[in-house]
Structures are given as C-alpha cells and as structure tokens.
Enzyme design. Sequence first.
Site, PDB file in Angstrom:
ATOM      1  N   TYR A  27       0.833  -1.448   0.078  1.00 50.91           N
ATOM      2  CA  TYR A  27      -0.018   0.108  -0.375  1.00 50.91           C
ATOM      3  C   TYR A  27       0.666   1.620  -0.394  1.00 50.91           C
ATOM      4  O   TYR A  27      -0.031   2.454  -0.086  1.00 50.91           O
ATOM      5  CB  TYR A  27      -1.033  -0.103   1.327  1.00 50.91           C
ATOM      6  CG  TYR A  27      -1.944  -0.905   1.413  1.00 50.91           C
ATOM      7  CD1 TYR A  27      -3.380  -0.436   0.073  1.00 50.91           C
ATOM      8  CD2 TYR A  27      -1.879  -2.148   1.334  1.00 50.91           C
ATOM      9  CE1 TYR A  27      -4.368  -1.425  -0.322  1.00 50.91           C
ATOM     10  CE2 TYR A  27      -3.310  -3.075   1.271  1.00 50.91           C
ATOM     11  CZ  TYR A  27      -4.219  -2.921   0.442  1.00 50.91           C
ATOM     12  OH  TYR A  27      -4.572  -3.254   0.240  1.00 50.91           O
ATOM     13  N   GLY A  29       3.222   3.686  -1.674  1.00 48.34           N
ATOM     14  CA  GLY A  29       2.914   3.472  -2.975  1.00 48.34           C
ATOM     15  C   GLY A  29       1.815   4.106  -4.175  1.00 48.34           C
ATOM     16  O   GLY A  29       0.506   4.273  -3.361  1.00 48.34           O
ATOM     17  N   GLY A  31      -1.473   3.250  -5.375  1.00 49.65           N
ATOM     18  CA  GLY A  31      -2.556   1.968  -6.236  1.00 49.65           C
ATOM     19  C   GLY A  31      -2.158   1.076  -4.250  1.00 49.65           C
ATOM     20  O   GLY A  31      -2.157   2.100  -3.288  1.00 49.65           O
ATOM     21  N   HIS A  47      -3.705   5.445   5.207  1.00 45.62           N
ATOM     22  CA  HIS A  47      -4.146   6.156   4.400  1.00 45.62           C
ATOM     23  C   HIS A  47      -4.701   6.585   3.155  1.00 45.62           C
ATOM     24  O   HIS A  47      -5.182   7.474   2.742  1.00 45.62           O
ATOM     25  CB  HIS A  47      -2.351   7.219   4.042  1.00 45.62           C
ATOM     26  CG  HIS A  47      -1.897   8.618   3.807  1.00 45.62           C
ATOM     27  ND1 HIS A  47      -1.104   8.533   2.041  1.00 45.62           N
ATOM     28  CD2 HIS A  47      -1.656   9.428   4.253  1.00 45.62           C
ATOM     29  CE1 HIS A  47      -1.012   9.620   1.880  1.00 45.62           C
ATOM     30  NE2 HIS A  47      -1.633   9.923   3.556  1.00 45.62           N
ATOM     31  N   ASP A  48      -4.871   5.853   2.099  1.00 46.75           N
ATOM     32  CA  ASP A  48      -5.308   5.007   1.242  1.00 46.75           C
ATOM     33  C   ASP A  48      -6.894   5.787   1.443  1.00 46.75           C
ATOM     34  O   ASP A  48      -7.306   6.314   0.448  1.00 46.75           O
ATOM     35  CB  ASP A  48      -4.932   4.287  -0.052  1.00 46.75           C
ATOM     36  CG  ASP A  48      -3.561   3.999   0.134  1.00 46.75           C
ATOM     37  OD1 ASP A  48      -2.340   4.399   0.153  1.00 46.75           O
ATOM     38  OD2 ASP A  48      -3.228   2.461  -0.766  1.00 46.75           O
ATOM     39  N   ASP A  92      -2.392  12.967   6.483  1.00 46.54           N
ATOM     40  CA  ASP A  92      -0.954  12.518   6.345  1.00 46.54           C
ATOM     41  C   ASP A  92      -0.514  13.010   7.682  1.00 46.54           C
ATOM     42  O   ASP A  92       0.638  12.168   7.621  1.00 46.54           O
ATOM     43  CB  ASP A  92      -0.873  13.995   5.345  1.00 46.54           C
ATOM     44  CG  ASP A  92      -1.131  14.286   4.152  1.00 46.54           C
ATOM     45  OD1 ASP A  92      -1.255  13.325   3.453  1.00 46.54           O
ATOM     46  OD2 ASP A  92      -0.524  15.066   3.626  1.00 46.54           O
TER      47      ASP A  92
END
Length: 118
Positions: A27, A29, A31, A47-48, A92
């Site tokens: 996860y 990076g 995608g 975070h995604d 973030d």
Amino acid sequence: NLYQFKNMIHCTVPSRPWWHFADYGCYCGRGGKGTAVDDLDRCCQVHDNCYGEAEKLGCWPYLTLYKYECSQGKLTCSGGNNKCEAAVCNCDLVAANCFAGAPYIDANYNVNLKERCQ
C-alpha cells in the site's frame, strides 16, 4: 499535497529518506490491494482509505495545499484550514505519526506486488 506529506514524513521520521516509504509493502506508493504486509504497510492502507474519504467530500488530496507546523518531531494542522485542507492534512498527519511508530522491515521494500499483494 504529496510534497507536504513528504515533509511531514521527514518531520516524524528524520532518520529515513521519504522515498523509502514510496515503494513499501502493498500500500505504500501508488495504488494498493491485497493484505498489508506489516504495521507500516497498514499505515499506508489507512492513508489510502483516508484519501478516498477526502475524495468523497469533493477534495483532491494529491493536490490540496494545507497549512501545518512541524516542531521537534510533532505535527499540527492549522485551525485555519478549510474543509478539504483539514481533511487532507489530517490524513497525512495521522500517516506520518503512524510511520514513526511502526518498524521498517527492509525485506518489505520494493516487494513483488504480483506475488505478495493479491
């Protein structure tokens, strides 16, 4: 935005270059899919998902500029941020703090996504 996220990571984890987090596990990076490989990868998965929630609010998390401060490894998002800025800043900030508390396992850097992340 991603540049500010990079700087937040440097605030909480000054000992490690930010790009070590740009290709880690399934996860960290661009995608992400499959099962997170460890706690650090789970930070990126959260975070995604957080960015996904910000997008549902009509925000552009990869481009949104926000106001924050870094002081002695502690991050604070500005109270003057608008709805989108606050949402992305919080995503973030939570991730950068999560990175600081998770072990970095070198073997999980640059993993074979096809083999490990189904």
